[in-house]
Design an enzyme around this catalytic site. Structure first.
Site, PDB file in Angstrom:
ATOM      1  N   ARG A   1     -82.518  47.418  60.075  1.00  0.00           N
ATOM      2  CA  ARG A   1     -83.002  48.310  59.016  1.00  0.00           C
ATOM      3  C   ARG A   1     -83.396  49.693  59.543  1.00  0.00           C
ATOM      4  NH1 ARG A   1     -81.536  44.197  56.965  1.00  0.00           N
ATOM      5  NH2 ARG A   1     -82.404  43.257  55.067  1.00  0.00           N
TER       6      ARG A   1
ATOM      7  N   CYS B   1     -86.940  43.994  49.431  1.00  0.00           N
ATOM      8  CA  CYS B   1     -88.112  43.682  50.255  1.00  0.00           C
ATOM      9  C   CYS B   1     -88.954  44.943  50.484  1.00  0.00           C
ATOM     10  CB  CYS B   1     -87.673  43.089  51.590  1.00  0.00           C
ATOM     11  SG  CYS B   1     -87.112  41.391  51.408  1.00  0.00           S
TER      12      CYS B   1
ATOM     13  N   GLU C   1     -94.781  47.057  58.361  1.00  0.00           N
ATOM     14  CA  GLU C   1     -94.258  48.408  58.109  1.00  0.00           C
ATOM     15  C   GLU C   1     -93.450  48.406  56.825  1.00  0.00           C
ATOM     16  OE1 GLU C   1     -91.870  50.089  61.265  1.00  0.00           O
ATOM     17  OE2 GLU C   1     -93.264  49.227  62.710  1.00  0.00           O
TER      18      GLU C   1
HETATM   19  N1  EPU Z   1     -90.336  32.535  52.633  1.00  0.00           N
HETATM   20  C1  EPU Z   1     -91.449  31.931  52.111  1.00  0.00           C
HETATM   21  N2  EPU Z   1     -91.953  32.429  50.951  1.00  0.00           N
HETATM   22  C2  EPU Z   1     -91.443  33.506  50.316  1.00  0.00           C
HETATM   23  C3  EPU Z   1     -90.316  34.123  50.856  1.00  0.00           C
HETATM   24  C4  EPU Z   1     -89.758  33.619  52.040  1.00  0.00           C
HETATM   25  O1  EPU Z   1     -91.953  30.967  52.667  1.00  0.00           O
HETATM   26  O2  EPU Z   1     -91.983  33.902  49.276  1.00  0.00           O
HETATM   27  C5  EPU Z   1     -89.740  31.979  53.846  1.00  0.00           C
HETATM   28  C6  EPU Z   1     -88.387  31.361  53.554  1.00  0.00           C
HETATM   29  O3  EPU Z   1     -88.507  30.030  53.150  1.00  0.00           O
HETATM   30  C7  EPU Z   1     -87.680  31.492  54.896  1.00  0.00           C
HETATM   31  C8  EPU Z   1     -88.281  32.763  55.487  1.00  0.00           C
HETATM   32  O4  EPU Z   1     -89.486  33.005  54.788  1.00  0.00           O
HETATM   33  O5  EPU Z   1     -88.004  30.420  55.723  1.00  0.00           O
HETATM   34  C9  EPU Z   1     -87.344  33.964  55.360  1.00  0.00           C
HETATM   35  O6  EPU Z   1     -87.067  34.186  53.988  1.00  0.00           O
HETATM   36  P1  EPU Z   1     -85.639  34.709  53.460  1.00  0.00           P
HETATM   37  O7  EPU Z   1     -84.567  33.812  53.965  1.00  0.00           O
HETATM   38  O8  EPU Z   1     -85.748  34.932  52.013  1.00  0.00           O
HETATM   39  O9  EPU Z   1     -85.394  36.049  54.206  1.00  0.00           O
HETATM   40  P2  EPU Z   1     -86.331  37.299  54.396  1.00  0.00           P
HETATM   41  O10 EPU Z   1     -86.510  37.454  55.870  1.00  0.00           O
HETATM   42  O11 EPU Z   1     -87.541  37.254  53.557  1.00  0.00           O
HETATM   43  C10 EPU Z   1     -84.359  38.960  54.685  1.00  0.00           C
HETATM   44  C11 EPU Z   1     -84.153  40.375  54.259  1.00  0.00           C
HETATM   45  C12 EPU Z   1     -83.570  40.424  52.858  1.00  0.00           C
HETATM   46  C13 EPU Z   1     -82.260  39.646  52.828  1.00  0.00           C
HETATM   47  C14 EPU Z   1     -82.546  38.214  53.262  1.00  0.00           C
HETATM   48  C15 EPU Z   1     -81.287  37.394  53.377  1.00  0.00           C
HETATM   49  C16 EPU Z   1     -85.834  41.785  55.293  1.00  0.00           C
HETATM   50  C17 EPU Z   1     -87.142  42.467  55.155  1.00  0.00           C
HETATM   51  N3  EPU Z   1     -85.419  41.070  54.260  1.00  0.00           N
HETATM   52  O12 EPU Z   1     -85.378  38.445  53.839  1.00  0.00           O
HETATM   53  O13 EPU Z   1     -83.278  41.775  52.589  1.00  0.00           O
HETATM   54  O14 EPU Z   1     -81.712  39.662  51.515  1.00  0.00           O
HETATM   55  O15 EPU Z   1     -83.157  38.212  54.576  1.00  0.00           O
HETATM   56  O16 EPU Z   1     -80.560  37.774  54.502  1.00  0.00           O
HETATM   57  O17 EPU Z   1     -85.174  41.931  56.326  1.00  0.00           O
HETATM   58  C18 EPU Z   1     -84.119  43.821  51.701  1.00  0.00           C
HETATM   59  O18 EPU Z   1     -83.808  44.333  52.772  1.00  0.00           O
HETATM   60  O19 EPU Z   1     -84.626  44.502  50.779  1.00  0.00           O
HETATM   61  C19 EPU Z   1     -83.888  42.405  51.525  1.00  0.00           C
HETATM   62  C20 EPU Z   1     -84.237  41.784  50.422  1.00  0.00           C
END
Ligand code: EPU
Length: 302
Positions: free
Chosen positions: A177, A226, A294
């Site tokens: 990012r 996000c 951040e």
């Molecule tokens: N999780 C929770 N509760 C929540 C949300 C997530 O426990 O409310 C847990 C999930 O169960 C999982 C972990 O946190 O074990 C990661 O969650 P997720 O797979 O949804 O991925 P993320 O790291 O929250 C990132 C990107 C997203 C992208 C997804 C899929 C960032 C900040 N976010 O989300 O990108 O769509 O992976 O690859 O890097 C964005 O950049 O705006 C964005 C939405």
């Protein structure tokens, strides 16, 4: 900011810049938040150096607007004008494994168009809202895929040199990012090199990503994706969720019930409310986990 400077108003048509007066940026951002200003739509890339020199000479502050999908804009009358590239058609041209893409093109439509020409690799990006230029600037990614991987060349206006130039993919650093572009660089077009893949196979990958996204993200609601970057090795969403903050709100700004790193505009949220929610959640995470989150969302303060 309303442009009243006569010299500027007279020169804009010759530069092929269209002015839309008093546009609500709430209508141009996926969060549905933001005040009013004049929008200058740039129909010809080559006019950009002259346009920016003119705005600087006349003391008119400006910000570059992409697709508005990762942006939180301040309320009220804004102290800067917004610049946006006009759409050109065709905005994607394919030659072999190379796609030439305008920065103003819609990211998802670009991915689909390339897929139909049997060019894949970007399946994970299909549900990421926004323009190709915005995706390039912050190296948009999802499901293990980042756009930077496929960049061979970028046409960019560099404010530091006041010139339009071409940068090779290896002259730019693409990180999580983040890219090495300066905040006032303006992406204009990109040459992507994509792997050949049959359309049906790409479509299957797209379906899988779409399902994962539908299951975990609040797609029908107004958000900027996000809000925070994930800290190294961690997950902002999981930490916020563990603190029981889903549904937590300041006015109409609310932590999504579905994904805790998505903050939604549940009605008529103001920037002030959304910023207060961001500060509140950041403070709570800091207190409990000792991690300072951040922003991933870009904030345009007034
Ligand atoms: N999780 C929770 N509760 C929540 C949300 C997530 O426990 O409310 C847990 C999930 O169960 C999982 C972990 O946190 O074990 C990661 O969650 P997720 O797979 O949804 O991925 P993320 O790291 O929250 C990132 C990107 C997203 C992208 C997804 C899929 C960032 C900040 N976010 O989300 O990108 O769509 O992976 O690859 O890097 C964005 O950049 O705006 C964005 C939405």
């Amino acid at each position: 900011m309303r442009i009243e400077n006569q010299r500027v108003l007279e020169v804009l048509p010759a530069l092929e810049v269209r002015r839309e007066a008093g546009v609500s940026l709430a209508d141009m951002t996926s969060l549905g938040i933001g005040g009013r200003t004049d929008l200058l739509r740039i129909e010809r890339h080559e006019s950009i150096p002259d346009l920016l020199a003119l705005l600087d000479e006349e003391g008119i502050a400006h910000m570059f607007l992409g697709g508005g999908s990762n942006l939180l804009v301040a309320d009220g009358e804004l102290p800067f004008v917004a610049l946006q590239l006009g759409h050109k058609e065709p905005d994607v041209v394919i030659e072999g494994n190379i796609a030439f893409v305008e920065a103003a093109a819609d990211l998802g439509r670009m991915v689909t168009y390339c897929a139909k020409q049997n060019l894949g690799g970007m399946e994970g990006l299909i549900g990421v809202p926004g323009s190709v230029g915005g995706a390039l600037r912050m190296n948009a990614g999802a499901y293990g895929i980042e756009i930077g991987t496929y960049v061979r060349e970028i046409k960019v206006y560099r404010a530091a040199t006041r010139k339009i130039g071409m940068l090779q993919g290896d002259e730019i650093s693409f990180e999580y990012r983040h890219t090495s572009f300066a905040p006032d660089d303006m992406m204009l077009a990109v040459k992507l090199e994509l792997p050949s893949k049959p359309y049906t196979e790409i479509l299957q990958g797209i379906r899988i990503c779409n399902e994962k996204r539908r299951a975990s993200q609040p797609l029908g609601q107004k958000s900027a994706g996000c809000i925070f970057r994930n800290p190294p090795g961690g997950s902002a969403g999981r930490m916020i969720d563990e603190l029981g903050l889903k549904g937590h709100s300041v006015g109409d700004a609310r932590v999504s019930d579905r994904h805790a790193n998505f903050f939604v505009n549940a009605g008529k949220a103001s920037a002030r409310e959304m910023l207060a929610l961001i500060a509140d959640v950041r403070g709570r995470v800091e207190k409990s986990f000792g991690v300072t989150l951040e922003n991933e969302v870009v904030v345009w303060n007034a």
